[in-house]
Design a protein around this motif. Structure first.
Motif, PDB file in Angstrom:
ATOM      1  N   ASN A 215       3.463  -3.226  10.407  1.00 24.89           N
ATOM      2  CA  ASN A 215       2.028  -2.947  10.546  1.00 24.89           C
ATOM      3  C   ASN A 215       1.374  -2.773   9.176  1.00 24.89           C
ATOM      4  O   ASN A 215       0.284  -3.261   8.930  1.00 24.89           O
ATOM      5  N   LYS A 216       2.090  -2.073   8.271  1.00 26.20           N
ATOM      6  CA  LYS A 216       1.514  -1.833   6.936  1.00 26.20           C
ATOM      7  C   LYS A 216       1.362  -3.161   6.187  1.00 26.20           C
ATOM      8  O   LYS A 216       0.361  -3.406   5.527  1.00 26.20           O
ATOM      9  N   ARG A 222      -4.125  -8.489   5.159  1.00 33.15           N
ATOM     10  CA  ARG A 222      -5.494  -8.691   5.634  1.00 33.15           C
ATOM     11  C   ARG A 222      -6.518  -8.242   4.598  1.00 33.15           C
ATOM     12  O   ARG A 222      -7.667  -8.613   4.654  1.00 33.15           O
ATOM     13  N   ASN A 223      -6.103  -7.402   3.667  1.00 31.15           N
ATOM     14  CA  ASN A 223      -7.034  -6.892   2.631  1.00 31.15           C
ATOM     15  C   ASN A 223      -6.475  -7.184   1.237  1.00 31.15           C
ATOM     16  O   ASN A 223      -6.081  -6.266   0.516  1.00 31.15           O
ATOM     17  N   THR A 227      -5.247  -4.643  -1.808  1.00 32.12           N
ATOM     18  CA  THR A 227      -3.812  -4.648  -2.117  1.00 32.12           C
ATOM     19  C   THR A 227      -3.590  -4.855  -3.614  1.00 32.12           C
ATOM     20  O   THR A 227      -2.766  -4.174  -4.235  1.00 32.12           O
ATOM     21  N   MET A 228      -4.377  -5.794  -4.202  1.00 31.79           N
ATOM     22  CA  MET A 228      -4.257  -6.044  -5.651  1.00 31.79           C
ATOM     23  C   MET A 228      -4.648  -4.794  -6.427  1.00 31.79           C
ATOM     24  O   MET A 228      -3.988  -4.408  -7.393  1.00 31.79           O
ATOM     25  N   PHE A 232      -2.334  -2.756  -9.097  1.00 31.79           N
ATOM     26  CA  PHE A 232      -2.634  -2.528 -10.508  1.00 31.79           C
ATOM     27  C   PHE A 232      -2.753  -1.040 -10.816  1.00 31.79           C
ATOM     28  O   PHE A 232      -2.362  -0.589 -11.877  1.00 31.79           O
ATOM     29  N   ARG A 233      -3.304  -0.272  -9.854  1.00 31.92           N
ATOM     30  CA  ARG A 233      -3.428   1.175 -10.058  1.00 31.92           C
ATOM     31  C   ARG A 233      -2.034   1.788 -10.214  1.00 31.92           C
ATOM     32  O   ARG A 233      -1.778   2.588 -11.094  1.00 31.92           O
ATOM     33  N   ARG A 234      -1.144   1.355  -9.346  1.00 27.76           N
ATOM     34  CA  ARG A 234       0.213   1.915  -9.392  1.00 27.76           C
ATOM     35  C   ARG A 234       0.911   1.523 -10.700  1.00 27.76           C
ATOM     36  O   ARG A 234       1.578   2.317 -11.332  1.00 27.76           O
TER      37      ARG A 234
END
Ligand SMILES: C[S@@+](CC[C@H](N)C(=O)[O-])C[C@H]1O[C@@H](n2cnc3c(N)ncnc32)[C@H](O)[C@@H]1O
Length: 239
Positions: A215-216, A222-223, A227-228, A232-234
């Motif tokens: 599901n995740k 879908r987004n 997700t990108m 990049f934040r991580r």
């Protein structure tokens, strides 16, 4: 003395006050199976909570368990629930304390309960930093960034392999989360270790057989923009 079954342990803990965050029956089972087959002697636990996983280790092995728990209510519950084994439990009140040993058979990660993921990862990294040898990690639930920290730590030490504990429907409880074991494997030169590490990171990012993770993944696909951004934040916050 007859040991309590995984179902009995889950019932015992889920009926207690403050039990909303306890380990799932799937993970209780996985930790018991690990203890029976690997017979750990030295266990480190990040996020003892009210002591569900600790109770499993103490019941099913002869290990000394060092438990990090910063929450006062949980520490009190831990003391009550693990009273029978008080000489085998070492409680750490703060993640600022260093572990007593540098070598553990099992490191279980189900905390800390920090306000941000960055803080949670910083504390995890701080505790793991001084460890020299770990036979296995177990990470309860998704905890993606902590999975990666555990895998990076293991890659610094040795080759490793992953063992998935898949989430599934549990009768009467609904869809329950699983976890991940990171097991130490043989020695190899650094470049091979890090190459394999990259492959395992990719492997762990996708698991279409686990309904919760499926599901995740669908939400992420879908987004793509979000997700990108997350990626990049991580990457930027990496400790
Ligand atoms: C996921 S819980 C750990 C649960 C633990 N593995 C167990 O099965 O009992 C992670 C953290 O949440 C916090 N926490 C869990 N239950 C809590 C409660 N009832 N009240 C306050 N904090 C809690 C604790 O600090 C704990 O270390």
């Amino acid at each position: 003395m007859k040991k309590p079954s995984p179902e009995q342990i889950h019932t015992l803990f889920s009926s207690q006050m403050g039990a909303y965050a306890i380990a799932t029956p799937i993970n209780i089972n996985a930790i018991i199976a690990f203890c029976v087959s690997k017979k750990p002697k030295r266990v480190l636990e990040l996020g003892g909570g009210i002591g569900t996983l600790t109770y499993c280790v103490l019941n099913y092995s002869e290990a000394i368990v060092e438990v990090y728990e910063e929450n006062g209510f949980c520490r009190e519950k831990l003391r009550q629930n693990l009273n029978r084994w008080s000489e085998r439990v070492v409680l750490k009140k703060s993640y600022a304390q260093t572990p007593n040993l540098t070598d553990y058979d099992l490191v279980m990660i189900d905390g800390p309960d920090s306000v941000t993921i960055e803080e949670r990862d910083r504390l995890t990294y701080q505790v793991l930093g001084g460890l020299r040898n770990i036979r296995s990690f177990f990470i309860e639930g998704s905890r993606y960034s902590q999975r990666q920290l555990a895998q990076s730590k293991m890659a610094d030490i040795s080759l490793y392999f992953l063992e998935r504990v898949r989430g599934r429907e549990v009768e009467g409880l609904g869809l329950m989360k699983g976890g991940l074991f990171v097991h130490k494997a043989g020695h190899s030169p650094k470049p091979i270790r890090y190459f394999c590490h990259l492959l395992w990171l990719v492997y762990d990012s996708f698991d279409f057989m686990d309904p919760r993770r499926r599901n995740k993944i669908k939400v992420r696909l879908r987004n793509p923009f979000q997700t990108m951004l997350r990626f990049f934040r991580r990457f930027k916050n990496r400790v």
